[in-house]
Design an enzyme around this catalytic site. Structure first.
Site, PDB file in Angstrom:
ATOM      1  N   ASP A 130    -125.095   7.377  -2.963  1.00  0.00           N
ATOM      2  CA  ASP A 130    -124.163   6.883  -1.942  1.00  0.00           C
ATOM      3  C   ASP A 130    -123.849   7.998  -0.953  1.00  0.00           C
ATOM      4  OD1 ASP A 130    -123.880   4.378  -3.123  1.00  0.00           O
ATOM      5  OD2 ASP A 130    -122.015   4.881  -4.147  1.00  0.00           O
ATOM      6  N   ARG A 182    -130.586   3.204   2.481  1.00  0.00           N
ATOM      7  CA  ARG A 182    -129.641   2.075   2.629  1.00  0.00           C
ATOM      8  C   ARG A 182    -128.850   2.340   3.905  1.00  0.00           C
ATOM      9  NH1 ARG A 182    -124.944   2.561  -1.261  1.00  0.00           N
ATOM     10  NH2 ARG A 182    -126.163   1.488  -2.838  1.00  0.00           N
TER      11      ARG A 182
HETATM   12  P1  FDA Z   1    -117.233  -5.490   8.652  1.00  0.00           P
HETATM   13  O1  FDA Z   1    -116.271  -4.529   8.081  1.00  0.00           O
HETATM   14  O2  FDA Z   1    -117.200  -5.769  10.103  1.00  0.00           O
HETATM   15  O3  FDA Z   1    -117.101  -6.834   7.834  1.00  0.00           O
HETATM   16  C1  FDA Z   1    -117.773  -8.032   8.202  1.00  0.00           C
HETATM   17  C2  FDA Z   1    -117.153  -9.185   7.421  1.00  0.00           C
HETATM   18  O4  FDA Z   1    -117.368  -8.987   6.015  1.00  0.00           O
HETATM   19  C3  FDA Z   1    -115.630  -9.274   7.552  1.00  0.00           C
HETATM   20  O5  FDA Z   1    -115.269 -10.021   8.664  1.00  0.00           O
HETATM   21  C4  FDA Z   1    -115.258  -9.956   6.245  1.00  0.00           C
HETATM   22  O6  FDA Z   1    -115.537 -11.335   6.314  1.00  0.00           O
HETATM   23  C5  FDA Z   1    -116.228  -9.365   5.272  1.00  0.00           C
HETATM   24  N1  FDA Z   1    -115.665  -8.154   4.628  1.00  0.00           N
HETATM   25  C6  FDA Z   1    -116.031  -6.866   4.828  1.00  0.00           C
HETATM   26  N2  FDA Z   1    -115.344  -6.039   4.030  1.00  0.00           N
HETATM   27  C7  FDA Z   1    -114.510  -6.822   3.302  1.00  0.00           C
HETATM   28  C8  FDA Z   1    -113.554  -6.566   2.302  1.00  0.00           C
HETATM   29  N3  FDA Z   1    -113.299  -5.334   1.871  1.00  0.00           N
HETATM   30  N4  FDA Z   1    -112.872  -7.606   1.769  1.00  0.00           N
HETATM   31  C9  FDA Z   1    -113.130  -8.868   2.157  1.00  0.00           C
HETATM   32  N5  FDA Z   1    -114.042  -9.178   3.126  1.00  0.00           N
HETATM   33  C10 FDA Z   1    -114.713  -8.175   3.684  1.00  0.00           C
HETATM   34  N6  FDA Z   1    -120.074   3.037   2.952  1.00  0.00           N
HETATM   35  C11 FDA Z   1    -120.246   4.373   2.918  1.00  0.00           C
HETATM   36  O7  FDA Z   1    -119.605   5.094   3.691  1.00  0.00           O
HETATM   37  N7  FDA Z   1    -121.129   4.932   2.029  1.00  0.00           N
HETATM   38  C12 FDA Z   1    -121.877   4.173   1.177  1.00  0.00           C
HETATM   39  O8  FDA Z   1    -122.672   4.721   0.401  1.00  0.00           O
HETATM   40  C13 FDA Z   1    -121.705   2.760   1.223  1.00  0.00           C
HETATM   41  N8  FDA Z   1    -122.411   1.942   0.405  1.00  0.00           N
HETATM   42  C14 FDA Z   1    -122.339   0.581   0.583  1.00  0.00           C
HETATM   43  C15 FDA Z   1    -123.160  -0.265  -0.175  1.00  0.00           C
HETATM   44  C16 FDA Z   1    -123.158  -1.616   0.073  1.00  0.00           C
HETATM   45  C17 FDA Z   1    -124.075  -2.503  -0.725  1.00  0.00           C
HETATM   46  C18 FDA Z   1    -122.319  -2.161   1.089  1.00  0.00           C
HETATM   47  C19 FDA Z   1    -122.350  -3.617   1.424  1.00  0.00           C
HETATM   48  C20 FDA Z   1    -121.482  -1.340   1.787  1.00  0.00           C
HETATM   49  C21 FDA Z   1    -121.461   0.022   1.533  1.00  0.00           C
HETATM   50  N9  FDA Z   1    -120.605   0.859   2.218  1.00  0.00           N
HETATM   51  C22 FDA Z   1    -120.785   2.221   2.129  1.00  0.00           C
HETATM   52  C23 FDA Z   1    -119.449   0.293   2.962  1.00  0.00           C
HETATM   53  C24 FDA Z   1    -119.766   0.088   4.425  1.00  0.00           C
HETATM   54  O9  FDA Z   1    -119.916   1.327   5.062  1.00  0.00           O
HETATM   55  C25 FDA Z   1    -118.648  -0.700   5.114  1.00  0.00           C
HETATM   56  O10 FDA Z   1    -117.447   0.008   5.019  1.00  0.00           O
HETATM   57  C26 FDA Z   1    -118.436  -2.100   4.547  1.00  0.00           C
HETATM   58  O11 FDA Z   1    -119.640  -2.711   4.183  1.00  0.00           O
HETATM   59  C27 FDA Z   1    -117.752  -3.004   5.594  1.00  0.00           C
HETATM   60  O12 FDA Z   1    -118.549  -3.110   6.726  1.00  0.00           O
HETATM   61  P2  FDA Z   1    -119.444  -4.413   7.116  1.00  0.00           P
HETATM   62  O13 FDA Z   1    -120.754  -3.917   7.594  1.00  0.00           O
HETATM   63  O14 FDA Z   1    -119.519  -5.330   5.969  1.00  0.00           O
HETATM   64  O15 FDA Z   1    -118.747  -5.045   8.379  1.00  0.00           O
END
Ligand code: FDA
Length: 310
Positions: A130, A182
């Site tokens: 990560d 990733r």
């Molecule tokens: P965004 O935050 O815009 O969310 C899009 C939509 O997803 C929201 O409108 C909501 O519907 C839903 N959603 C997102 N987060 C939610 C929550 N907490 N609760 C409920 N609904 C939610 N970061 C990092 O810094 N280092 C890492 O190693 C990783 N590893 C990682 C692995 C995986 C498999 C994922 C999916 C994410 C990560 N992340 C991460 C976290 C990533 O950087 C980010 O903070 C989150 O995925 C939220 O961003 P989105 O891209 O989902 O978009």
């Protein structure tokens, strides 16, 4: 702002002790965290596997300060690898290097990672490193590029955060070395000097990096719940005729289960990241920072519960 506040809170052990005793906080945590034991993570994996969705198990823990704690974390990850192998769960593991001693000594961290990766090689299970806050990005990539990836090849991969301005160059280097990446937006509070701040800029950066990884990357993992980015990835894969088995989507346990199922039904590879372990507080704080609706609900409930105890 919200992110910075939660980052500050995630360092407060006294708040964790308080939150851990709170019923509502525990209920919210259970939405994002499988449980405190490896068995709970294996149990959470099974229904996903039944739907054809793979998993990545994450033993929660970070910013470890003593050698003994790093050894416990190392043994916990090895136990998770053994559990995956013995139960036949379709999954791999994710690890934070600060859990393996990156804050203490780079060579201790490297030794712990070699122990983990040697076992992973025996069992043929992939290990994802990560990415943590910007304080760790340079040292994480150095250890990955100069030590772990040259030694263990495709058995180990890393994470790139689209909010960091440096990520464009990092992706160029990782594509050149054939490393598995990733791609996520990034979950920490970072200063504007090194990170994009607006949602639009973070999204544009994600799109640029995504297209490059889909074109030339080694089995990239598209980690997001953002429907606009997911649709962009799907359109791009179809337009460029990239075989679907050359990439996977990844989402977090408890987030957008509908979208996880839908993507799998469209024949995409989907992996769910399943955190487990006793040290769930900083992870919960990051998830709350992404979802303000949960915050007000949790704060109101905690206040209500504390007042009723008086
Ligand atoms: P965004 O935050 O815009 O969310 C899009 C939509 O997803 C929201 O409108 C909501 O519907 C839903 N959603 C997102 N987060 C939610 C929550 N907490 N609760 C409920 N609904 C939610 N970061 C990092 O810094 N280092 C890492 O190693 C990783 N590893 C990682 C692995 C995986 C498999 C994922 C999916 C994410 C990560 N992340 C991460 C976290 C990533 O950087 C980010 O903070 C989150 O995925 C939220 O961003 P989105 O891209 O989902 O978009």
């Amino acid at each position: 702002m919200l992110r910075a506040a939660f980052q500050w809170l995630s360092d407060r052990k006294s708040v964790f002790r308080f939150v851990k005793r709170n019923r509502v906080a525990n209920k919210i945590a259970s939405r994002f965290v499988a449980g405190e034991t490896i068995d709970s993570a294996i149990e959470a994996s099974r229904p996903l596997n039944t739907k054809g969705i793979t998993v990545s198990l994450d033993l929660l823990g970070e910013s470890v300060k003593t050698t003994a704690e790093t050894e416990r974390a190392r043994d916990g990850v090895i136990e998770a690898l053994d559990a995956i192998a013995s139960t036949g769960v379709a999954g791999n593991v994710s690890i934070k290097l600060s859990q393996m001693g990156l804050d203490i000594d780079q060579s201790l961290c490297s030794e712990n990672m070699h122990s983990v990766l040697n076992r992973a090689r025996d069992l043929d299970i992939f290990v994802r490193i990560d990415m943590e806050s910007s304080a760790y990005v340079e040292s994480t990539l150095r250890l990955f590029n100069e030590d772990l990836h040259p030694t263990f090849g495709d058995l180990v991969g890393v994470v790139i955060q689209s909010y960091l301005r440096r990520s464009e160059e990092d992706v160029t280097n990782l594509i050149a070395s054939g490393a598995r990446v990733r791609l996520c937006k990034g979950a920490y509070a970072e200063p504007a000097a090194i990170a994009f701040e607006s949602k639009a800029d973070i999204r544009s950066s994600y799109v640029r990096l995504l297209e490059r990884l889909l074109d030339k990357g080694n089995y990239p993992a598209v980690a997001t719940h953002d429907p606009r980015l997911i649709n962009h990835a799907i359109d791009y894969v179809r337009r460029q005729q990239i075989p679907v088995e050359r990439m996977e989507f990844q989402m977090l346990y408890g987030v957008r289960r509908d979208l996880q199922d839908w993507l799998r039904q469209q024949d995409f590879n989907v992996r769910v990241y399943i955190p487990f372990g006793t040290n769930w507080y900083p992870y919960l704080m990051r998830r709350l920072a992404e979802r303000p609706a949960n915050v007000s609900f949790m704060v109101a409930s905690i206040v209500r519960e504390s007042l009723s105890r008086r």
